[in-house]
Write an enzyme that holds these catalytic residues in place. Structure first.
Site, PDB file in Angstrom:
ATOM      1  CB  CYS A  55      -0.596  -0.073   1.138  1.00 11.52           C
ATOM      2  SG  CYS A  55      -0.270  -0.130   2.935  1.00 11.52           S
ATOM      3  CB  ILE A 266       3.380  11.895  15.324  1.00  8.99           C
ATOM      4  CG1 ILE A 266       4.065  12.713  16.344  1.00  8.99           C
ATOM      5  CG2 ILE A 266       4.360  12.767  13.773  1.00  8.99           C
ATOM      6  CD1 ILE A 266       5.343  14.056  16.306  1.00  8.99           C
ATOM      7  CB  THR A 269       5.369   3.296  12.815  1.00 12.92           C
ATOM      8  OG1 THR A 269       5.106   3.589  13.906  1.00 12.92           O
ATOM      9  CG2 THR A 269       5.084   3.807  11.416  1.00 12.92           C
ATOM     10  CB  SER A 354       7.570  10.464  15.549  1.00 15.79           C
ATOM     11  OG  SER A 354       7.492   9.798  16.791  1.00 15.79           O
ATOM     12  CG  LEU A 411      10.019  12.994  24.308  1.00 13.16           C
ATOM     13  CD1 LEU A 411      10.953  13.593  25.216  1.00 13.16           C
ATOM     14  CD2 LEU A 411      10.729  11.678  24.053  1.00 13.16           C
ATOM     15  CG  LEU A1043      -2.637 -19.220 -10.545  1.00 13.06           C
ATOM     16  CD1 LEU A1043      -2.379 -20.118 -10.897  1.00 13.06           C
ATOM     17  CD2 LEU A1043      -4.158 -18.631 -10.494  1.00 13.06           C
ATOM     18  CD  GLU A1266       3.601 -27.787  -8.641  1.00 12.16           C
ATOM     19  OE1 GLU A1266       3.294 -28.014  -7.666  1.00 12.16           O
ATOM     20  OE2 GLU A1266       3.737 -28.644 -10.409  1.00 12.16           O
TER      21      GLU A1266
END
Length: 1335
Positions: A55, A266, A269, A354, A411, A1043, A1266
Site C-alpha cells: 500500500c 505522529i 506505527t 517518530s 516529550l 496466477l 514448481e
C-alpha cells in the site's frame, strides 16, 4: 496571544486533486479512503500492518521555515486520513497510466519482467518513484534500503532490483567479459544468432528517460496553507474517536492536561497496530505533528538535541551529517544509532515513525533505546507546569513509575551527548531477517576507560528482546568497574551476565537458550571491537588480536543482487511476428505497474453490498455449548449473523464444515459470520459474538501426538523396490536418524477474496473469486445452496498469487459468503484480513522423516528405508495426495537399488494443510538429500561425490516403475558444476574458513528430478473458446487461471503463432465457468501444457475454416479474410479441446506411469554464516534448468527465480510457531518472515539447458512453475556445510541432520562454543514451552 481557532475541515490533495472532508473519521486510514471513498484501487491491501509495502504511496509536505518540499514513502494502511491535513498524496495512478502516459518507473518494472501476479507491483513502483523524486540518480545502496520495506512472493526480487538499478548513474555488468562493452547493448548479426545462447530478456535502450520536470507539482494552495498561522486547532469527530491536532505548544500542553490519558500520535506505527489488532479505541487522540518545537535540531559542542517529532529517517539524516563533520571519538553514540537505523523497520515506517514515539513506547525490541539508555541521554519534557528533564536510563526503560513521564507531560526533545575520547559505544542486533524485522535480541554497550589505560571506570549494558522491557546488566557492570579490559575480565563478565540476564522457560517469543547465548555473544563482540579500537590508538601498548577473530566485527554488506539469465535464442529463420520462444513481457505487466489491473477487491461496491467478517474458534478441540450473537446483531451497521443453521444444502465437504455446528476441531475454524454495511462494523460486531466451549480430549497438535493416539487420515502408502533387508546386511555401514521440516505459509500477496452477487431470479449468483479452480468453487457453492451448478457463474480475472493455497480453500470461503448472500438477498464481499487468512487456510505440510541407510565405505547407498509423517491438520483436504507425491518423488535424482518408502498423514487439531507449490516434493526429496549429506559426512567424503555416485546414469525406472532417461539430469549437473566454477570456489571456501574462526562459508550443489503433473487422467484435459470478430480482433478464453505465472501471456503467444497474427490482435478477458465449463485446477505446472493445447486446437479449427478463403486471396489481409468468412456465413468461433496423458497409479502393485515428463535441474549455492549470531548471507546461486523449448524464457526464468526464493524461505527463514494448545502465533509479516530483497543471493544466475524435444507438451516446452522450489535447499545444505566447518574447527562431532528451516537460532546453536556452553539447557518437562514444533 489570540485564542486558537477550531476547525473541522480536513484539506489534502490526492494526485493533484483537492480533497476536502469535514469531521473526518480518525479511525479511517488512507488505504481505505483511497480504495473505498475515492475509488483509487491501485494501492493494495497486503497485511494491514505496514510490513509488506503493497500500500505504499508518496506523501509530500511543504516546510514554511526551510521553504522546501519533502517527499517520502509511507504505507497507507497505517496513515490516518486526519494526519494528512496540508499534505499531497501521490498514488500509483497519479504518476502514469495507459490512458495518459506511463512513467519510466512503471515502464521499466513491467518491461524488465519485474511483475508476475502484479499485486505487490504498485507498492514497488511507488517506493522507487519516491526515491527518484529525492534522488534522480540513486545509488545501489539507496535502492536496497528503499525496497527493504516491500515484499514480493512471486518474482524472487531480481528483476525488480534490476529495473530499479537502471536509474543508477552507472550499472555494473559483465562488460562482455572484460571487453568493456555492455552485454545488454551488444547486438549479434544473423549468422551468430543461429542456435546462439541469449542473455538479454529485454531491450534496455527502449526505455524512456527519466525527466524530473514532468512530475506533478506540489499544490500552491498547500504552500499558502503552510505559510499561514498555526493558530488553529484541527478537530475531527468520528464514530468512536475524536482527533485533535493543535497548532501551538501551549495548545498541546493544555490538551494533554485536559485529556491526560489521550495518546499522542505522529507516525501511528505503534498505536495504529495496537488499535487494529486489539480492537482498542480511544475517545481522544492528540496529534502534535504541527508543533514546531517537536522538530528542532540543535548541534552544540556538548551534543545533539533532536526533536521528538522527527521521523527516524530525519534522525538518520541528521546523524549522518553530524558524523561526517566530527572526529570519530566524539561520534561513538551517533554511529551506534546509525548502525541500528539502517535496518530498523522498512523505509516507509522509518519515514513516518517518530523518535519520540519510539522512545516512549519502550518496546522490549526497540533498537534505539538500549543505545540511548547507556549514552547518558536526557529527555526534555513539558507540561503546563513547565519544562523538566528526565534521564533516559534503565529505570526509564524498565517503566519505573518515578522515572517515566507523567500522563500530562509531553516529550519535546532528546539530548544525545557527544562521546568522550576514552568512551566506546557499540550496538548489536540479530533479527530473523536482515531488514524490516524486529530484533530477536539487541544491545547497547558502553565502556569508559581511565585515560591512556584499559581500566574500566564506567560500563553500561542494556539488552532488548530478553524480557518484557529493555533490561540492564547493571549488577554485572558495577562489579566489573576497576577491572582491566582483558580475557579474564571477559570470562568473568560472561558468567555474570549469564546469571543476571535471566530468561524464564516459556517466556513469550521462546528461543530462551538462543536469546541468552546472543546476549553473551554480543558481549564478546563488544570486547573485540573495543580491543581493536584500543589497539588502533596505541599498537604497542595492547596485545595483538588474531585476524581470524576480528572478521566477526564486519557486518554483512547491503549489496545489490546481480546475475545473468541465459536461454536459447530463437532460430534466426523464425518469423519476427512469431512470438514463441521470445522473452515477451507479461500480458498485464503495464497494468500491474499502473495499478489498473483489477483484482477481486478492486471491483466497485454495489448498492446494498454487505461486508462479511467471520468468527473463528479459539479452541483446538471443543464442544460448542452456546453461541450468543445478540450483542453483535444489535451493533451499528449489522444486518445479520450467519451460522450453520442457515445453510440450505451441504455444510461443507468430507470432514470440513463451512460453519462449525456442535464441535470445533481447530483454532481458526469458522463458527459464524457477521454481515454488515462496512467491514469495520462487521469486524467490530464479530468480536461481540460470545461462544462458550467445553474442551474435548485428546487435543492432538503434533505429529508425535498423532502417532501416540494413532490419529491418521487415509491408509499408509508404501513403495518398495529390491530387497531392502538383504541389502542392509551387505552394507559396510548403517546410519539411522530423523529430520524435521517445518511448514510454510503461502503468503500470496492478495489474501483470499470473494464477492457473491445474487442475480435476483432462479437463485442465480455471480461469484467473483480469487481461485485456482473456478469449477470446484462453482460446485461447492451449488452443493451448499442445494441448487444446480448452472445457476452459479464463477469469474476469475486474475489472482494475486496462489501457490496451491487457492485451489480448494476459495470454494469453502465462497460457500460461506454465498450462504450469507442468499440469507440477506444482498451482494456479499468477503476479503480475509492477513491475520485471519494465515489462521484459517493452512499451508505446506510439516514433515517428520525417519531414515535408515545402508551404504558402502565409498558412499554408494545400497539400501534405504524411509518413513514420512506429515501433519495434515484436522481434515483431509489434499493431504493424501501430498503424501503420495512425497513418496513418488522422494528418490529425487538417485538410483537406490533397494528402497522402501512409507508415508502417513497425521490427523491433528490444526487448521487443515493443503496444496503448496511442489506438492510434497520439497519435503520428501529434502529427506533424501539429508541422507546423502549424512552418508558423505559419515564416510568423510565430499557431498557432491556421494551425490554423483548415486545418481541415475542410464535409462532406468523410478521407484514407481516409470521409465525415464536421465541424460538431461546429468547435463544439468555438469553444466551447473561448470557454470558455478564449483571446484575452484570450493577451494576458495576452504581458504576462507581457514582464515576465520567466527565466520564460515559453505557451498553445496544439489541435483533435481521433478515429476510434472497430476495423479489422475481426468486432470489432463482442457477447453478453450476462441472468437474472431469481424474487425479481425480475437478474443481467447481458456480454462486456466492467471496466477502470475504468465499463462495468459503464453496463451496469446500460442494463438498468435497458430493464427499467424500479431499478439496485439488478441485479447483475453477473464476465466469464467460460462465460457469454459468443467475446468480443472490450474496447478502442478501443467496449466500452459493443457490449456495451450486447447487454444491451439481451437485456432487450428478456425484456420482450417479460413483456409479456402486464404487460398482464394493469398495476398489479402487478415481483416479481409475474416470479413469474407463472415459474408460466407463461416463460423468465426471455435471451442478447442485437449484430452491428454493417461495417468493412473496402482498403489497395490506400487507402480504407474503417472507423470507425462520430468523436469531436471541443479543448483549450486554458497553462503556465509556468522557463528556468533546465526545470521547468514546468501552469496551466490547458479541454477541450470531443463526447460526444453521455452515458450517464453522471460516468464519461465521468472518462475524459476521466484520458486527458488520461495524455497530458500522454506528451508532457511520461514517459521510457523504454534502454542502447545495449537494456536498459531505467526499470523502476519510482523511475525512471519518471508524472504526480502536482502535475502536473495548477491549473484543469482539462471541458465536454461540447451533444448531437447519434449513431445508430451505443446511446442516441446516444459512446465517450470514448481520445480525450482526444491532447489532452495541448496542454500540449506550450504549452511549445513558452513556449520560443519565451524564444528570441525572446534573439535565437535558432526551433525548428521539439521532441522529445517535453518534459521539464525538453528545455525547459532549448532555452532557450539564456550558461549553456548555457559547457557544452561532448558528442561521442557518442567513447564510448558511457549511454542512447539508440530512435526
Amino acid at each position: 496571544m489570540s485564542p486558537s481557532k477550531e476547525s473541522d475541515e480536513l484539506i489534502f490533495f490526492v494526485n493533484g486533486k483537492k480533497v476536502t472532508e469535514r469531521n473526518a473519521d480518525p479511525e479511517v486510514n488512507l488505504l481505505f479512503y483511497l480504495r473505498k471513498v475515492i475509488r483509487l484501487t491501485g494501492t493494495k491491501y497486503g497485511c494491514g500492518g505496514g510490513d509488506c509495502g503493497a500500500c505504499t504511496v508518496m506523501i509530500s509536505r511543504y516546510d514554511p521555515i526551510s521553504k522546501r518540499i519533502s517527499h517520502f514513502s509511507a504505507t497507507a494502511c497505517l496513515v490516518p486520513i486526519c494526519s494528512l491535513h496540508g499534505a499531497a498524496v501521490t498514488t500509483v495512478e497519479g504518476i502514469g497510466s495507459t490512458k495518459t502516459r506511463i512513467h519510466p518507473v512503471q515502464e521499466r518494472i513491467a518491461k524488465g519482467h519485474g511483475t508476475q501476479c502484479g499485486f505487490c507491483t504498485p507498492g514497488m513502483v511507488m517506493s522507487i518513484y519516491t526515491l527518484l523524486r529525492n534522488h534522480p540518480e540513486p545509488s545501489t545502496e539507496q535502492i536496497m534500503e528503499t525496497l527493504g520495506g516491500n515484499l514480493c512472493r512471486c518474482t524472487g526480487y531480481r528483476p525488480i532490483v534490476e529495473s530499479a538499478k537502471s536509474f543508477c548513474p552507472s550499472s555494473t555488468c559483465c562488460q562482455m567479459n572484460g571487453e568493456g562493452k555492455c552485454c545488454l547493448d551488444e547486438e549479434k548479426n544473423e549468422p551468430e544468432r543461429k542456435n546462439s545462447v541469449c542473455t538479454k530478456l529485454y531491450e534496455k535502450k527502449e526505455f524512456q528517460p527519466l525527466d524530473p520536470t514532468q512530475e506533478l507539482i506540489f499544490p500552491p494552495e498547500l504552500m499558502r496553507m503552510a505559510e499561514e498561522s498555526q493558530n488553529t486547532v484541527l478537530t475531527f469527530r468520528g464514530e468512536r474517536t475524536t482527533w485533535i491536532a493543535p497548532g501551538t505548544l501551549n495548545d498541546l500542553l493544555e490538551l494533554k492536561m485536559k485529556h491526560p490519558s489521550a495518546p499522542l500520535v505522529i507516525g501511528n506505527t505503534y498505536l495504529g497496530l495496537h488499535m487494529k489488532f486489539t480492537d482498542v479505541s480511544y475517545p481522544i487522540i492528540i496529534s502534535p505533528a504541527r508543533i514546531l518545537e517537536l522538530f528542532v535540531v540543535t548541534n552544540t559542542k556538548q551534543g545533539l538535541t533532536l526533536g521528538a517529532g522527527l521521523s527516524l529517517t530525519q534522525v538518520k539524516n541528521v546523524l549522518s551529517d553530524v558524523v561526517s563533520r566530527l572526529p570519530k571519538e566524539k561520534t561513538q553514540i551517533y554511529c551506534a544509532l546509525l548502525k541500528q537505523l539502517k535496518t530498523l523497520a522498512g523505509q516507509q515506517i522509518r519515514n513516518v515513525a517518530s523518535l519520540g514515539g519510539h522512545i516512549i513506547s519502550r518496546l522490549p525490541t526497540s533498537d534505539l533505546n538500549p543505545i540511548l539508555g547507556i549514552g547518558n541521554c536526557i529527555l526534555n519534557v513539558a507540561s503546563t507546569e513547565g519544562i523538566q528533564q528526565i534521564p533516559l536510563n534503565d529505570h526509564f526503560l524498565a517503566g519505573v513509575p518515578d522515572a517515566i513521564l507523567k500522563p500530562e507531560q509531553v516529550l519535546i526533545s532528546v539530548f544525545v551527548p557527544r562521546s568522550s575520547k576514552w568512551e566506546f559505544v557499540s550496538a548489536f542486533r540479530q533479527a530473523p531477517r536482515q531488514q524490516n524485522a524486529f530484533a530477536t535480541v539487541n544491545a547497547g554497550m558502553k565502556v569508559v576507560f581511565k585515560e591512556d589505560t584499559n581500566t574500566i571506570t564506567d560500563l553500561g549494558i542494556l539488552y532488548g528482546g530478553i524480557g518484557a522491557t529493555v533490561i540492564s546488566a547493571d549488577k554485572s557492570c558495577r562489579q566489573l568497574i576497576g577491572r582491566c579490559w582483558d580475557e579474564e575480565m571477559l570470562d568473568d563478565a560472561g558468567k555474570m551476565i549469564c546469571e543476571e540476564v535471566s530468561l524464564l522457560m516459556a517466556a513469550p517469543g521462546g528461543m530462551e537458550e538462543y536469546r541468552k547465548t546472543l546476549a553473551i555473544s554480543f558481549l564478546f563482540m563488544f570486547y573485540l571491537d573495543v580491543l581493536k579500537q584500543l589497539k588502533t590508538r596505541d599498537p604497542h601498548k595492547y596485545p595483538d588480536i588474531s585476524q581470524k577473530l576480528l572478521h566477526i566485527l564486519e557486518d554483512f554488506p547491503l549489496t545489490m543482487p546481480y546475475g545473468m539469465q541465459s536461454f536459447q535464442d530463437v532460430d534466426f529463420q523464425q518469423p519476427l511476428q512469431d512470438p514463441i520462444g521470445r522473452p515477451i513481457m507479461h500480458q498485464s505487466g503495464i497494468k500491474h505497474a499502473t495499478g489498473e489491473a483489477v483484482f477481486c477487491d478492486d471491483m466497485s461496491v454495489l448498492p446494498g453490498e454487505l461486508f462479511l467478517a467471520v468468527v473463528t474458534s479459539s479452541k483446538s478441540h471443543a464442544k460448542i455449548i452456546s453461541l450468543d450473537a445478540s450483542e453483535a446483531l444489535a451493533s451499528l451497521g449489522v444486518v445479520d449473523v450467519v451460522t450453520a443453521r442457515d445453510v440450505p444444502g451441504d455444510n461443507g465437504r468430507e470432514e470440513e464444515s463451512l460453519y462449525a455446528q456442535d464441535e470445533v476441531i481447530c483454532v481458526g475454524q469458522i463458527v459464524c459470520a457477521v454481515a454488515a454495511d462496512s467491514y469495520a462494523h462487521a469486524q467490530q460486531a464479530a468480536k461481540k459474538v460470545k461462544i462458550v466451549y467445553q474442551d474435548i480430549e485428546p487435543m492432538i497438535v503434533t505429529v508425535q501426538d498423532a502417532l501416540q493416539y494413532e490419529s491418521f487420515i487415509g491408509p499408509e502408502r508404501k513403495l518398495e523396490q529390491g530387497n531392502v533387508e538383504e541389502a542392509f546386511q551387505c552394507a559396510d555401514q548403517i546410519l539411522e536418524g530423523e529430520v524435521h521440516l517445518g511448514g510454510q505459509e503461502h503468503f500470496y500477496m492478495e489474501t483470499q477474496s470473494v464477492r457473491v452477487v445474487p442475480k435476483g431470479e432462479d437463485k442465480e449468483m455471480d461469484i467473483y473469486v480469487s481461485s485456482q479452480d473456478a469449477a470446484f468453487t462453482q460446485e461447492m457453492v451449488a452443493r451448499t445452496l442445494g441448487i444446480p451448478k448452472n445457476r452459479i457463474n464463477c469469474h476469475v480475472k486474475r489472482v494475486g498469487g496462489a501457490f496451491g493455497g487457492k485451489a480448494s480453500k476459495p470454494g469453502l470461503l465462497a460457500s460461506v459468503a454465498a450462504v450469507a448472500a442468499q440469507k440477506t438477498g444482498r451482494p456479499i464481499r468477503f476479503i480475509l484480513e492477513r491475520r485471519d487468512d494465515m489462521l484459517i487456510t493452512g499451508g505446506r505440510h510439516p514433515l517428520l522423516g525417519k531414515y535408515k541407510i545402508g551404504f558402502m565405505n565409498n558412499g554408494k547407498i545400497k539400501a534405504a528405508d524411509i518413513q514420512l509423517y506429515i501433519n495434515g491438520g484436522c481434515t483431509p483436504d489434499d493431504s493424501e495426495l501430498v503424501i503420495e507425491y512425497a513418496l513418488l518423488k522422494l528418490e529425487n535424482a538417485y538410483k537406490i537399488p533397494n528402497l522402501r518408502v512409507r508415508g502417513r498423514v497425521c490427523k491433528t487439531n490444526l487448521p487443515s494443510n493443503t496444496a503448496f507449490r511442489g506438492f510434497g516434493f520439497p519435503q520428501g526429496a529434502f529427506v533424501t538429500e539429508t541422507c546423502m549429506s549424512a552418508v558423505a559426512a559419515k564416510c568423510r567424503l565430499p557431498p557432491e561425490k556421494v551425490r554423483e555416485l548415486n545418481m541415475y546414469r542410464t535409462i532406468d525406472r523410478t521407484i514407481h516403475n516409470q521409465e525415464f532417461d536421465p541424460t538431461n539430469l546429468l547435463q544439468c549437473w555438469e553444466a551447473c558444476v561448470e557454470n558455478s566454477s564449483y571446484y575452484n570456489r570450493k577451494k576458495a571456501v576452504d581458504e576462507f574458513n581457514q582464515q576465520r574462526f567466527w565466520k564460515k562459508r559453505g557451498i553445496a550443489i544439489i541435483p533435481m528430478k521433478f515429476s510434472v503433473g497430476f495423479p489422475k487422467t481426468f486432470y489432463y484435459q482442457a477447453a478453450a473458446l476462441v472468437q474472431i470478430y469481424t474487425d479481425g480482433s480475437v478474443l481467447v478464453a481458456h480454462g486456466g487461471v492467471e496466477l502470475g505465472q504468465g499463462i495468459n501471456t503464453k496463451m496469446i503467444q500460442v494463438a498468435s503463432r497458430e493464427l499467424k497474427i500479431p499478439m496485439s490482435y488478441i485479447h483475453l478477458d477473464e476465466m469464467s465457468t460460462v465460457t469454459v465449463p468443467n475446468t480443472v485446477t490450474t496447478g502442478a505446472s501443467t496449466g500452459a501444457d493443457v490449456n495451450g493445447r486447447a487454444v491451439q486446437n481451437a485456432c487450428q479449427i478456425l484456420m482450417k475454416r479460413l483456409e479456402p478463403i486464404i487460398k482464394q486471396n493469398p495476398s489479402g489481409t487478415w481483416e479481409e479474410w475474416v470479413k469474407e468468412a463472415f459474408v460466407q456465413s463461416i463460423s468465426l468461433s471455435a471451442t478447442g479441446y485437449f484430452r491428454g496423458y493417461q495417468a493412473d497409479m496402482d498403489w497395490e502393485k506400487g507402480e504407474g506411469d503417472i507423470f507425462p515428463y520430468f523436469v531436471f535441474g541443479a543448483a549450486c549455492s554458497e553462503v556465509e554464516i556468522d557463528c556468533l549470531t546465526g545470521a547468514h548471507k546468501n552469496i551466490r546461486t547458479d541454477i541450470v534448468m531443463d526447460g526444453s523449448f521455452s515458450i517464453n524464457p522471460a516468464v519461465d526464468i521468472g518462475q524459476i527465480e521466484g520458486a527458488f526464493v520461495q524455497g530458500l524461505g522454506l528451508y532457511t527463514l520461514e517459521e510457523l510457531k504454534y502454542s502447545p494448545e495449537g494456536v498459531l502465533y505467526t499470523r502476519g509479516p510482523h511475525q512471519y518472515k518471508i524472504a526480502s530483497v536482502t535475502d536473495i543471493p548477491e549473484e543469482f544466475h539462471v541458465s536454461l539447458l540447451t533444448p531437447t524435444p519434449n513431445p508430451k507438451a505443446i511446442y516441446s516446452s516444459k512446465g517450470l512453475g514448481e520445480a525450482g522450489t526444491f532447489l532452495g535447499c541448496s542454500v540449506f545444505f550450504a549452511i549445513a556445510a558452513a556449520v560443519a566447518a565451524a564444528r570441525e574447527e572446534r573439535g565437535l562431532s558432526p551433525i548428521w541432520a539439521i532441522n529445517s528451516p535453518a534459521t539464525a537460532e538453528v545455525i547459532r546453536m549448532a555452532c557450539e562454543d564456550q558461549f553456548t556452553n555457559l547457557v544452561p539447557q532448558t528442561d521442557s518437562k518442567c513447564c510448558k514451552p511457549w511454542s512447539i514444533p508440530v512435526a
